[in-house]
Design an enzyme around this catalytic site. Structure first.
Site, PDB file in Angstrom:
ATOM      1  N   GLU B  67     -62.426 -27.300   3.004  1.00 49.30           N
ATOM      2  CA  GLU B  67     -61.891 -27.961   1.807  1.00 49.30           C
ATOM      3  C   GLU B  67     -61.919 -29.480   1.910  1.00 49.30           C
ATOM      4  O   GLU B  67     -62.258 -30.162   0.948  1.00 49.30           O
ATOM      5  CB  GLU B  67     -60.460 -27.486   1.529  1.00 49.30           C
ATOM      6  CG  GLU B  67     -60.366 -26.091   0.913  1.00 49.30           C
ATOM      7  CD  GLU B  67     -60.369 -24.974   1.929  1.00 49.30           C
ATOM      8  OE1 GLU B  67     -60.487 -25.282   3.151  1.00 49.30           O
ATOM      9  OE2 GLU B  67     -60.259 -23.801   1.543  1.00 49.30           O
ATOM     10  N   HIS B 136     -48.975 -18.600   0.521  1.00 56.23           N
ATOM     11  CA  HIS B 136     -49.893 -18.323  -0.597  1.00 56.23           C
ATOM     12  C   HIS B 136     -49.182 -18.185  -1.936  1.00 56.23           C
ATOM     13  O   HIS B 136     -49.715 -17.552  -2.856  1.00 56.23           O
ATOM     14  CB  HIS B 136     -50.660 -17.023  -0.338  1.00 56.23           C
ATOM     15  CG  HIS B 136     -51.695 -17.110   0.746  1.00 56.23           C
ATOM     16  ND1 HIS B 136     -51.382 -17.035   2.082  1.00 56.23           N
ATOM     17  CD2 HIS B 136     -53.032 -17.271   0.692  1.00 56.23           C
ATOM     18  CE1 HIS B 136     -52.499 -17.122   2.793  1.00 56.23           C
ATOM     19  NE2 HIS B 136     -53.505 -17.275   1.971  1.00 56.23           N
TER      20      HIS B 136
END
Ligand SMILES: Cc1ncc(C[n+]2csc(CCOP(=O)(O)OP(=O)(O)O)c2C)c(N)n1
Ligand SMILES: [Mg+2]
Lengths: 336, 334
Positions: B67, B136
């Site tokens: 990322e 998450h």
């Protein structure tokens, strides 16, 4: 290995029955890789892994009962129902967690090794990661730290061919991942992860050097996941049925080890007993998980901080007075 | 998708995002997509489904799990004249790219005296509620709304998802488009006969009412709309729901006009409320509407814990409708 296989099959069933929720990543096909590495660990060695964590917990000796209870989100789960499938942990068995952010566990593993060095302990840390994790910055930073500080970490890359739907050679400039160890002047080896004995041997040798010489290393364990990335993925969009069938029929680690046991003289009764005992362990785990209560909502804020006074202060500063969290929860309680 | 003669189609939020991507890819050759699993895998949440087949690997670039690397690469490509649209699988994974977003993308134009811009779009869903647990299940769009140089939008309907994503792609500055895991399957009407771009920085009245203003964005708007129905049916309270749509810039005029009418305000968000979007909005309401308010401004967010896994605990942590209803009644003195 059989316990892991049956446990994972049971997890798949329980997920379909909605007893297990969230993300659930199965290790079916990776049992030899898991057991081969973990069996090479000494009693003091520490283990960290990715979110594909059920097999590691079981191999490290965490009771199947508390693992299944965690998957069920029950009070007696190994993470008290807070963690679920991805975040199993049991310090008593030196298993320091399933971690959910790709490569997040790598620097932490280096730090646990650093602590061991500071404490004068002769132990090694096994840090499992997937083939997808080696493209994160944390990989480079952690390996470099381990090398310059001589930290006893075995970075154990489970190369199962794919990171989600991406084949290793599509995302890795150097798909022979073990070779990347050379950039940090540490040993890098590749081993057939469907062969439990070969994996055990390779891991044992590198762990020995880690303990004795504080020599970090990379062990690339070649394996395959026979299921999708998680239970939500059929695992068919990015690979052929033939490929999966080939691995299932010719390279299933349980079948391979069974063949070897038979060649070494194991009897049908002995093999049946392994299967029966494993099944009993899994059945008991399910029964235990079913019997364990759901965590009480009043314990929601437990474990946010170690010190209870901080927790109490937090509840006093709950936002939005007069309709803040604390007031709302109190009213909900009253209403119930 | 169901089509009528007028061009109004009923589609999901997911389909509306996909439509916007397709339209912009067709309109502007400098637009390209980047992200993990957005090609052959069709996107983790299937937003980009079919685009790889139609536009090919040059325009729909699959990335390794890196990322920080590919967000930074998108910053560079944007500075050099491309219009990259990056998908971060979920907002949780943007943390490893935070430095590129906050310390680089947001700074480019100002730090270099306006000599170069960064027309970058990052799309990423927030949200909780599927037992995805602590790492998450987060909603920290407020962190980005804190940063000068970034724009942050958070659509709550399919039409706004299409319209705001289009505007984001056409914007000359970095824009975060906050999508939502629960909303992907939500259906709504989209007028495909018009361009449909939605101006960034304009809130919308999602429901009209006279007794209470509920201010929300993203999935919290849906929750507030349900609560508003219950307030009407069960308590005779008529609630107005303001959908912020854009967090930075923030349209306080629309919020203040509503509160001036209703005299009461409740701010709701999916994330943690301390130092959050509701903190910002409530503070501004207290200042802008001090003389209008009949009660202190209320706030509801997620319980201030890392999201737990167990269903019983997750339910207790979520800012669910029961909690919002109780808070609304409190603000209304009912
Ligand atoms: C930083 C980060 N980016 C993306 C994800 C989403 N994600 C979860 S697992 C995964 C694939 C990882 O593949 P690999 O490392 O090969 O492990 P495997 O699943 O094959 O065991 C991705 C992209 C994540 N968890 N963290
Ligand atoms: Mg993999």
């Amino acid at each position: 290995m059989t316990v892991i296989r049956l446990f994972e099959q049971e997890s798949e069933r329980q997920y379909k029955r909605a007893r297990i929720g969230g993300y659930c990543h199965l290790a079916i096909g990776q049992e030899a890789a898991t057991v081969g590495v973990v069996a090479a660990m000494g009693p003091e060695d520490l283990l960290l892994s990715s979110y594909r964590s059920h097999g590691f917990a079981l191999a490290k000796g965490v009771p199947a009962t508390t693992v299944m209870a965690e998957l069920f989100g029950r009070q007696d789960g190994c993470a008290a129902g807070r963690g679920g499938s991805m975040h199993l942990l049991d310090p008593e068995h030196n298993y320091f967690g399933g971690w959910g952010i790709v490569a997040g566990q790598l620097p932490i593993a280096a730090g646990m090794a650093l602590a061991a060095v500071k404490q004068g302990k002769e132990l090694a840390v096994v840090c499992e990661l997937g083939d997808g994790a080696v493209n994160m910055g944390a990989w480079h930073e952690s390996l470099n730290l381990a090398a310059v500080w001589r930290l006893p970490v075995l970075f154990t890359v489970f190369n199962n061919g794919y990171g989600m739907g991406t084949r290793v050679d599509q995302s890795n400039a150097e798909p022979e991942i073990f070779k990347r160890a050379a950039a940090f002047r540490m040993p890098g080896e590749r081993v057939d992860g469907q062969d439990v004995e070969a994996t055990h041997q390779a891991a044992a040798a590198l762990l020995e050097r880690a303990r004795k010489e504080r020599q970090p290393a990379v062990l690339e364990v070649m394996t395959y996941r026979l299921r999708g990335h998680s239970v939500a993925d059929a695992g068919t969009a990015y690979r052929t049925k033939e490929e999966v069938a080939e691995w299932a029929e010719k390279r299933d680690p349980i079948a391979l080890v069974t063949e070897r046991l038979i060649a070494a003289g194991a009897t049908a009764e002995e093999l049946d007993a392994i299967q029966r005992d494993a099944q009993r362990e899994v059945d008991e785990a399910v029964a235990f998980a079913e019997a364990s209560p759901m965590p009480d909502p009043s314990t929601l804020a437990d474990f946010v901080y170690g010190d209870p006074e901080t927790g109490r202060q937090f509840s006093r500063m709950a936002p939005g007075s007069p309709a803040g969290e604390a007031a709302v929860l109190a009213q909900l309680e009253q209403a119930a | 998708m169901a089509t009528t003669a007028s061009g109004i189609e009923t589609m999901t939020y997911r389909e509306a995002l996909r439509l916007a991507l397709r339209e912009e890819l067709e309109r502007d050759p400098s637009v390209f997509l980047m992200g993990e699993e957005i090609g052959v895998f069709q996107g983790s949440y299937k937003v980009t489904a079919g685009l790889y087949d139609d536009f090919g690997p040059e325009r729909i670039m699959e990335t390794p799990i890196s990322e920080e690397g590919f967000v930074g690469a998108a910053v560079g490509a944007a500075m050099a004249g491309q219009r990259p649209v990056v998908e971060i699988m979920t907002i949780n994974f943007i943390l490893v790219a935070m430095d590129q977003v906050v310390n680089h993308a947001a700074k480019v134009r100002y730090m270099f005296g306006g000599k170069v811009g960064c027309p970058l779009v990052i799309r990423t869903p927030n949200g909780a509620g599927n037992q995805l647990t602590a790492q998450h299940s987060q909603s920290f769009e407020g962190w980005f709304a804190h940063v000068p140089g970034l724009k942050v939008v958070a659509p709550a309907t399919p039409a706004d998802a299409r319209g705001l994503l289009k505007s984001a792609i056409r914007d000359d500055d970095p824009v975060l488009v906050i999508e939502n895991l629960q909303l992907y399957k939500a259906k709504g009407e989209v007028d495909t006969s018009v361009d449909g771009a939605v101006e960034i920085g304009r809130a919308a009245i999602a429901r009209e009412g006279g007794d209470l203003t509920m201010v929300a964005h993203s999935f919290a708007v849906t929750r507030c709309l349900h609560v508003a129905e219950r307030l009407q049916a069960e308590h005779g309270i008529s609630a107005e729901v303001v959908d912020l749509r854009s967090l930075r810039p923030l349209d306080m005029e629309t919020v203040a006009a509503s509160v001036a009418k209703t005299n009461r305000a409740l701010c709701v968000e999916e994330g943690w409320a301390s130092y959050g979007v509701t903190a910002e909005v409530a503070s501004r309401i207290s200042l802008a509407c001090f003389d209008d308010l009949d009660a202190p401004v209320g706030r509801v967010g997620m319980a201030e814990v890392p999201m737990p896994y167990a269903k019983s605990l997750e339910d207790a942590a979520l800012p669910h409708e029961e909690k919002i209803l109780i808070a609304a009644l409190e603000v209304c003195g009912a």
